[in-house]
Motif scaffolding. Structure first.
Motif, mmCIF file in Angstrom:
data_model
loop_
_atom_site.group_PDB
_atom_site.id
_atom_site.type_symbol
_atom_site.label_atom_id
_atom_site.label_comp_id
_atom_site.label_asym_id
_atom_site.label_seq_id
_atom_site.Cartn_x
_atom_site.Cartn_y
_atom_site.Cartn_z
ATOM 1 N N VAL A 122 61.837 -0.580 -14.742
ATOM 2 C CA VAL A 122 60.722 -0.847 -15.662
ATOM 3 C C VAL A 122 61.226 -1.421 -16.978
ATOM 4 C CG1 VAL A 122 59.229 0.922 -14.665
ATOM 5 C CG2 VAL A 122 60.825 1.544 -16.504
ATOM 6 N N PRO A 123 60.384 -2.178 -17.684
ATOM 7 C CA PRO A 123 60.774 -2.745 -18.975
ATOM 8 C C PRO A 123 61.025 -1.660 -20.025
ATOM 9 C CG PRO A 123 58.806 -3.828 -18.107
ATOM 10 C CD PRO A 123 59.054 -2.627 -17.260
ATOM 11 N N VAL A 124 61.769 -2.041 -21.038
ATOM 12 C CA VAL A 124 62.035 -1.129 -22.139
ATOM 13 C C VAL A 124 60.710 -0.746 -22.814
ATOM 14 C CG1 VAL A 124 63.169 -0.885 -24.383
ATOM 15 C CG2 VAL A 124 64.319 -2.115 -22.525
ATOM 16 N N VAL A 147 61.268 11.325 -17.732
ATOM 17 C CA VAL A 147 62.681 10.983 -17.831
ATOM 18 C C VAL A 147 62.934 9.662 -17.105
ATOM 19 C CG1 VAL A 147 65.027 11.684 -17.211
ATOM 20 C CG2 VAL A 147 63.373 13.402 -17.974
ATOM 21 N N SER A 148 63.718 8.789 -17.709
ATOM 22 C CA SER A 148 64.129 7.551 -17.046
ATOM 23 C C SER A 148 65.446 7.796 -16.324
ATOM 24 C CB SER A 148 64.293 6.424 -18.071
ATOM 25 O OG SER A 148 64.696 5.227 -17.437
ATOM 26 N N ASN A 149 65.453 7.547 -15.016
ATOM 27 C CA ASN A 149 66.632 7.803 -14.176
ATOM 28 C C ASN A 149 66.791 6.620 -13.202
ATOM 29 O OD1 ASN A 149 67.329 9.971 -11.386
ATOM 30 N ND2 ASN A 149 68.802 9.182 -12.847
ATOM 31 N N PRO A 150 67.220 5.467 -13.715
ATOM 32 C CA PRO A 150 67.245 4.249 -12.887
ATOM 33 C C PRO A 150 68.153 4.372 -11.668
ATOM 34 C CG PRO A 150 68.489 3.928 -14.919
ATOM 35 C CD PRO A 150 67.757 5.225 -15.062
ATOM 36 N N VAL A 159 72.838 4.272 1.616
ATOM 37 C CA VAL A 159 73.225 5.647 1.920
ATOM 38 C C VAL A 159 74.500 6.016 1.168
ATOM 39 C CG1 VAL A 159 73.948 7.248 3.733
ATOM 40 C CG2 VAL A 159 72.068 5.657 4.155
ATOM 41 N N TYR A 160 75.497 5.140 1.231
ATOM 42 C CA TYR A 160 76.746 5.416 0.512
ATOM 43 C C TYR A 160 76.493 5.500 -0.991
ATOM 44 C CZ TYR A 160 81.476 5.080 -1.272
ATOM 45 O OH TYR A 160 82.639 5.327 -1.944
ATOM 46 N N ASP A 161 75.735 4.548 -1.522
ATOM 47 C CA ASP A 161 75.490 4.518 -2.966
ATOM 48 C C ASP A 161 74.727 5.750 -3.440
ATOM 49 O OD1 ASP A 161 76.774 2.110 -3.058
ATOM 50 O OD2 ASP A 161 74.953 0.900 -3.204
ATOM 51 N N ALA A 162 73.804 6.242 -2.615
ATOM 52 C CA ALA A 162 73.023 7.413 -2.998
ATOM 53 C C ALA A 162 73.908 8.646 -3.157
ATOM 54 C CB ALA A 162 71.928 7.678 -1.963
ATOM 55 N N PHE A 163 74.885 8.801 -2.268
ATOM 56 C CA PHE A 163 75.739 9.983 -2.294
ATOM 57 C C PHE A 163 77.012 9.786 -3.118
ATOM 58 C CE2 PHE A 163 73.069 10.739 1.370
ATOM 59 C CZ PHE A 163 72.798 12.096 1.275
ATOM 60 N N HIS A 164 77.348 8.529 -3.451
ATOM 61 C CA HIS A 164 78.557 8.242 -4.221
ATOM 62 C C HIS A 164 78.235 7.261 -5.344
ATOM 63 C CE1 HIS A 164 79.791 9.267 -0.069
ATOM 64 N NE2 HIS A 164 80.725 9.971 -0.665
ATOM 65 N N PRO A 165 77.331 7.622 -6.243
ATOM 66 C CA PRO A 165 76.952 6.683 -7.300
ATOM 67 C C PRO A 165 78.084 6.456 -8.300
ATOM 68 C CG PRO A 165 75.985 8.834 -7.727
ATOM 69 C CD PRO A 165 76.626 8.914 -6.369
ATOM 70 N N ASP A 166 78.144 5.238 -8.857
ATOM 71 C CA ASP A 166 79.117 4.943 -9.906
ATOM 72 C C ASP A 166 78.822 5.752 -11.164
ATOM 73 O OD1 ASP A 166 80.498 2.995 -8.411
ATOM 74 O OD2 ASP A 166 78.978 1.500 -8.909
ATOM 75 N N ARG A 167 77.538 6.008 -11.399
ATOM 76 C CA ARG A 167 77.105 6.800 -12.554
ATOM 77 C C ARG A 167 75.674 7.244 -12.327
ATOM 78 N NH1 ARG A 167 76.059 1.469 -11.556
ATOM 79 N NH2 ARG A 167 75.180 0.300 -13.310
ATOM 80 N N ILE A 168 75.286 8.300 -13.009
ATOM 81 C CA ILE A 168 73.899 8.757 -13.017
ATOM 82 C C ILE A 168 73.431 8.715 -14.467
ATOM 83 C CG2 ILE A 168 72.337 10.705 -12.655
ATOM 84 C CD1 ILE A 168 74.064 11.509 -10.264
ATOM 85 N N VAL A 169 72.426 7.882 -14.723
ATOM 86 C CA VAL A 169 71.909 7.693 -16.074
ATOM 87 C C VAL A 169 70.623 8.497 -16.229
ATOM 88 C CG1 VAL A 169 71.061 6.009 -17.755
ATOM 89 C CG2 VAL A 169 72.948 5.400 -16.209
ATOM 90 N N ILE A 170 70.561 9.309 -17.277
ATOM 91 C CA ILE A 170 69.397 10.148 -17.541
ATOM 92 C C ILE A 170 68.889 9.816 -18.939
ATOM 93 C CG2 ILE A 170 68.525 12.505 -17.747
ATOM 94 C CD1 ILE A 170 70.889 13.382 -15.960
ATOM 95 N N GLY A 171 67.717 9.212 -19.000
ATOM 96 C CA GLY A 171 67.148 8.804 -20.280
ATOM 97 C C GLY A 171 66.043 9.739 -20.719
ATOM 98 N N THR A 172 66.306 10.512 -21.742
ATOM 99 C CA THR A 172 65.309 11.460 -22.237
ATOM 100 C C THR A 172 65.694 11.929 -23.632
ATOM 101 O OG1 THR A 172 64.224 13.597 -21.848
ATOM 102 C CG2 THR A 172 66.504 13.387 -21.153
ATOM 103 N N ASN A 173 64.706 12.375 -24.403
ATOM 104 C CA ASN A 173 64.953 12.986 -25.705
ATOM 105 C C ASN A 173 64.904 14.509 -25.623
ATOM 106 O OD1 ASN A 173 65.155 10.495 -27.160
ATOM 107 N ND2 ASN A 173 62.932 10.285 -26.998
ATOM 108 N N ALA A 198 64.660 4.433 -23.670
ATOM 109 C CA ALA A 198 64.727 2.972 -23.795
ATOM 110 C C ALA A 198 66.101 2.446 -23.396
ATOM 111 C CB ALA A 198 64.385 2.554 -25.225
ATOM 112 N N THR A 199 67.141 3.170 -23.768
ATOM 113 C CA THR A 199 68.494 2.748 -23.401
ATOM 114 C C THR A 199 68.679 2.773 -21.890
ATOM 115 O OG1 THR A 199 69.365 3.606 -25.489
ATOM 116 C CG2 THR A 199 70.960 3.201 -23.723
ATOM 117 N N ALA A 200 68.200 3.833 -21.242
ATOM 118 C CA ALA A 200 68.316 3.942 -19.788
ATOM 119 C C ALA A 200 67.581 2.798 -19.101
ATOM 120 C CB ALA A 200 67.762 5.284 -19.321
ATOM 121 N N GLU A 201 66.411 2.454 -19.636
ATOM 122 C CA GLU A 201 65.642 1.356 -19.042
ATOM 123 C C GLU A 201 66.398 0.035 -19.165
ATOM 124 O OE1 GLU A 201 61.270 3.392 -20.040
ATOM 125 O OE2 GLU A 201 62.204 1.988 -21.439
ATOM 126 N N LEU A 202 67.048 -0.184 -20.309
ATOM 127 C CA LEU A 202 67.771 -1.437 -20.509
ATOM 128 C C LEU A 202 69.059 -1.482 -19.692
ATOM 129 C CD1 LEU A 202 67.937 -4.154 -21.895
ATOM 130 C CD2 LEU A 202 69.062 -3.037 -23.843
#
Length: 430
Positions: A122-124, A147-150, A159-173, A198-202
């Motif tokens: 989604v857009p910022v 919470v933004s969790n792209p 399947v591989y990416d879901a279980f071995h993500p490079d990072r998990i981004v959690i956008g919330t205050n 907003a950072t997570a969205e970007l």
């Protein structure tokens, strides 16, 4: 804990099955009753390697179910993942109508605190809009967090990416909401990054735009390589050893497609324009991508001469191997142009099927590569399916009327193909 996933397309189904595999009780909701029915029977409505086995396993364990009753879905779930589509509009902006419909439905039916987790791209500023839409839809004032969790899934490797993500981004205050989302992924070994919404969205847009930039850079460089008789494949190998550059996304071809890169780059450009910022580099990225297949077609016409009444075998429909996704597939653009030039087309793909809009008398989809190639004047490789590299090309040369191979993904060994008697042309190989 009961988790609801709203929207069971590619991202939603993968997310739901990941959460079920992690031990949560998951409900998949969608307004498309045929899709819900198919998933409940254990049938995926799209192709993604390994995901069907996960679906069967979790259905048998009883960890997942699929329904189309919104009231039942919302009232029995504490956490709700939003995974609906955000397609491009004519001006390049993301269409948020499905997001708004989903969160309005949630707001009108919720009777207690809910944690909403936005997986959709989604857009910022969308998190603020979602918060507003839910509040407006509520029948009484109830607490909730958004919470933004792209997602960063690659089609064909979901399947591989879901279980071995490079990072998990959690956008919330909200630190409490961040902790709750992190707890959902408790068994996933991954770096966690907690940011503002907003950072997570970007971050999602910035990641896809950067990868698209690498592709267009190599494709533009490939055009120069054709002129100065240099191999773009060797150039990619040479620069890929530099750790600052990396080896991924350096393969020249006929351009990127799919459901993410074109849509997300255009949306980011729209966001920049809306805020008075000029992303000139990304504008060129789009221009190169939109003209790369046309550049390739001009090379084909230069070598074949007139295409009228010539039989062209097109190998690969999907925008990339490992999927049946035809969204923004360069194969369809090439087929459309070839038909305008009067060509007779035979297509093959291991899993993807011609859309109804492309079905006509001069286009035939066949079951084997040999059927596509027999009697053809030329072969065009549009998708780098490994099956195509493994074919017995040394025998096919006698099957063709004119043994010309135009490799739009530099999949085959050009030196070997020429030794077998083919007129072989790749992208950026001089």
């Amino acid at each position: 804990m009961n988790i609801l996933v709203v929207g069971v397309g590619y991202v939603g189904t993968t997310t739901a099955l990941l959460l079920a595999e992690l031990g949560w009780k998951v409900t998949g909701f969608d307004t498309d009753k045929s899709k819900v029915s198919a998933l409940a029977r254990g049938t995926l409505p799209f192709y993604e390697p390994g995901l069907d086995q996960l679906l069967h396993a979790q259905l048998q364990k009883g960890n997942i179910r699929f329904i189309s009753d919104p009231l039942q879905a919302i009232q029995h779930s504490q956490v709700i993942f939003i995974c609906v589509g955000t397609p491009s509009q004519d001006d390049g902006s993301a269409d948020l109508q499905y997001i708004r419909n989903a969160v309005t439905m949630i707001g009108s039916h919720m009777q207690e605190y809910k944690l909403l987790v936005m997986k959709s791209t989604v857009p910022v500023g969308t998190q603020k809009l979602v918060t507003k839409w839910i509040a407006e839809a509520q029948k009484s004032l109830l607490p909730f967090d958004v919470v933004s969790n792209p997602e960063f899934l690659r089609e064909g490797n979901a399947v591989y990416d879901a279980f071995h993500p490079d990072r998990i981004v959690i956008g919330t205050n909200s630190s409490a909401a961040a902790q709750q989302v992190r707890m959902l992924y408790r068994d996933i070994d991954s770096p966690y990054l907690v940011t503002t919404p907003a950072t997570a969205e970007l971050i999602k847009y910035a990641a896809n735009a950067f990868l698209a930039t690498k592709i267009s850079y190599m494709n533009e460089l490939a055009r120069l390589c054709d002129q100065i008789h240099v191999s773009i494949t060797d150039v990619a190998a040479g620069i890929g050893y530099d750790a600052r550059i990396g080896k991924s996304f350096l393969q020249a071809g006929i351009g990127y497609g799919g459901s993410c890169f074109p849509k997300d780059v255009n949306s980011l450009l729209h966001i920049a324009t809306h805020h008075g910022s000029n992303l000139g580099l990304l504008q060129q990225v789009v221009h190169v991508n939109e003209t790369q297949h046309q550049y390739f077609l001009e090379q084909i016409k230069e070598h074949l001469g007139s295409i009228d009444k010539k039989v062209i075998a097109v190998l690969g429909l999907a925008f990339k191997p490992g999927t049946d996704d035809l969204r923004e597939a360069k194969s369809l653009k090439l087929i459309s142009q070839l038909l305008k030039e009067g060509a007779l087309i035979r297509v093959h793909d291991p899993v993807a099927r011609l859309p109804d809009s492309s079905r006509q008398a001069d286009v035939q989809q066949v079951k084997s590569v040999k059927d596509a190639i027999a009697g053809a004047d030329a072969v065009i490789i549009c998708t780098e399916w490994p099956e195509y590299a493994a074919e017995a090309w040394q025998h096919f040369v006698q099957e063709m009327r004119h043994a010309a191979v135009f490799d739009g993904r530099n999949l085959l060994d050009g030196t070997q193909m020429r030794a077998w008697g083919y007129h072989y042309y790749g992208i950026g190989n001089g």
